[in-house]
Design an enzyme around this catalytic site. Sequence first.
Site, PDB file in Angstrom:
ATOM      1  N   HIS A 283       0.855  -1.190   0.000  1.00  0.00           N
ATOM      2  CA  HIS A 283       0.000   0.000   0.000  1.00  0.00           C
ATOM      3  C   HIS A 283       0.894   1.245   0.000  1.00  0.00           C
ATOM      4  O   HIS A 283       1.880   1.295   0.747  1.00  0.00           O
ATOM      5  CB  HIS A 283      -0.914  -0.018   1.224  1.00  0.00           C
ATOM      6  CG  HIS A 283      -1.868   1.124   1.260  1.00  0.00           C
ATOM      7  ND1 HIS A 283      -2.992   1.178   0.457  1.00  0.00           N
ATOM      8  CD2 HIS A 283      -1.857   2.288   1.963  1.00  0.00           C
ATOM      9  CE1 HIS A 283      -3.631   2.315   0.679  1.00  0.00           C
ATOM     10  NE2 HIS A 283      -2.962   3.004   1.584  1.00  0.00           N
TER      11      HIS A 283
ATOM     12  N   ALA B 215      -5.800  -8.474   6.135  1.00  0.00           N
ATOM     13  CA  ALA B 215      -6.863  -8.831   7.076  1.00  0.00           C
ATOM     14  C   ALA B 215      -8.189  -8.460   6.411  1.00  0.00           C
ATOM     15  O   ALA B 215      -8.208  -7.803   5.375  1.00  0.00           O
ATOM     16  CB  ALA B 215      -6.678  -8.086   8.386  1.00  0.00           C
TER      17      ALA B 215
ATOM     18  N   ASP C 143      -6.783  -2.577   4.161  1.00  0.00           N
ATOM     19  CA  ASP C 143      -5.560  -1.858   4.535  1.00  0.00           C
ATOM     20  C   ASP C 143      -5.281  -1.907   6.039  1.00  0.00           C
ATOM     21  O   ASP C 143      -4.618  -1.027   6.585  1.00  0.00           O
ATOM     22  CB  ASP C 143      -5.569  -0.415   4.007  1.00  0.00           C
ATOM     23  CG  ASP C 143      -5.578  -0.369   2.483  1.00  0.00           C
ATOM     24  OD1 ASP C 143      -5.065  -1.314   1.862  1.00  0.00           O
ATOM     25  OD2 ASP C 143      -6.114   0.600   1.917  1.00  0.00           O
TER      26      ASP C 143
ATOM     27  N   GLU D 179       9.681   3.800  -5.823  1.00  0.00           N
ATOM     28  CA  GLU D 179      11.079   3.361  -5.668  1.00  0.00           C
ATOM     29  C   GLU D 179      11.263   2.639  -4.339  1.00  0.00           C
ATOM     30  O   GLU D 179      11.972   1.624  -4.260  1.00  0.00           O
ATOM     31  CB  GLU D 179      12.031   4.560  -5.734  1.00  0.00           C
ATOM     32  CG  GLU D 179      12.249   5.085  -7.140  1.00  0.00           C
ATOM     33  CD  GLU D 179      13.179   6.296  -7.134  1.00  0.00           C
ATOM     34  OE1 GLU D 179      14.038   6.402  -6.231  1.00  0.00           O
ATOM     35  OE2 GLU D 179      13.016   7.148  -8.032  1.00  0.00           O
TER      36      GLU D 179
HETATM   37  C1  GAR Z   1       1.576   0.718  -6.225  1.00  0.00           C
HETATM   38  O1  GAR Z   1       1.961   2.031  -5.883  1.00  0.00           O
HETATM   39  C2  GAR Z   1       0.818   0.079  -5.084  1.00  0.00           C
HETATM   40  O2  GAR Z   1       1.258   0.504  -3.827  1.00  0.00           O
HETATM   41  C3  GAR Z   1      -0.577   0.578  -5.340  1.00  0.00           C
HETATM   42  O3  GAR Z   1      -0.724   0.493  -6.741  1.00  0.00           O
HETATM   43  C4  GAR Z   1       0.534   0.713  -7.354  1.00  0.00           C
HETATM   44  C5  GAR Z   1       0.782  -0.394  -8.364  1.00  0.00           C
HETATM   45  O4  GAR Z   1       1.878  -0.094  -9.174  1.00  0.00           O
HETATM   46  N1  GAR Z   1      -1.535  -0.247  -4.681  1.00  0.00           N
HETATM   47  C6  GAR Z   1      -2.657   0.227  -4.144  1.00  0.00           C
HETATM   48  O5  GAR Z   1      -2.985   1.389  -4.206  1.00  0.00           O
HETATM   49  C7  GAR Z   1      -3.521  -0.829  -3.457  1.00  0.00           C
HETATM   50  N2  GAR Z   1      -4.661  -0.215  -2.839  1.00  0.00           N
HETATM   51  P1  GAR Z   1       2.551  -1.216 -10.090  1.00  0.00           P
HETATM   52  O6  GAR Z   1       1.458  -1.838 -10.930  1.00  0.00           O
HETATM   53  O7  GAR Z   1       3.524  -0.459 -10.924  1.00  0.00           O
HETATM   54  O8  GAR Z   1       3.214  -2.214  -9.181  1.00  0.00           O
END
Ligand code: GAR
Length: 201
Positions: A109, A141, A145, A172
């Site tokens: 997250h 859970a 979140d 990053e």
């Molecule tokens: C990431 O920043 C992740 O933390 C977020 O989506 C992005 C996916 O990037 N996830 C959420 O917001 C979950 N609620 P990616 O496809 O480049 O890995």
Amino acid sequence: RTKVGVLISGTGTNLQALIDQARRPSSSAEIVVVVSNRPGVQGLKRAALAGIPTRVVDHKLFGSRAEFDSTINAVLEEFGVELVCLAGFMRILTGTFVRKWNGKLLNIHPSLLPSFKGVNAQKQALQAGVRVAGCTVHFVAEEVDAGAIIVQEAVPVLVGDTEDSLSDRIKEAEHRAFPSALELVASGTVCLGKDGHIEWK
Ligand code: GAR
């Protein structure tokens, strides 16, 4: 090695970080399948390039969350998955699925939980005016979140940051945090205790 399934919905930069980690000879993890709820996303191409089997389970084709989740569950079982990583997977999973995979389901997250749950965490951070943001890898859970925290990494919020620039900086950090959390759990160094808290071996 622990058999890992990764669920994605998009670009898959976190998936790429997990793939790169699992390729190391020292890794305790082996990614055996990548499942996307959206067809045609870049993450599916990343998996294919790495020689990992992929499946699309399009949520739009299901009448209920329960049917969608049980189809995903069936794919994970087909591949003998032992540990599931949610890497930018933008669907909320049912209680049945979450209970089934309790202690075996990791999510990333883009905030320092418990701050800024839900969607647009980076925007929430900017609006709150915090000077430190970051990412969290946690066991999933039933409450969204929530769940025991495995790894967090902080990044600064800089003057002039936009949602995009902050999101890039958080990503990053995510690309370090998620592989290290995966190793901790896949190697058995960290597990979810009966009381819902993390246990270190
Ligand atoms: C990431 O920043 C992740 O933390 C977020 O989506 C992005 C996916 O990037 N996830 C959420 O917001 C979950 N609620 P990616 O496809 O480049 O890995």
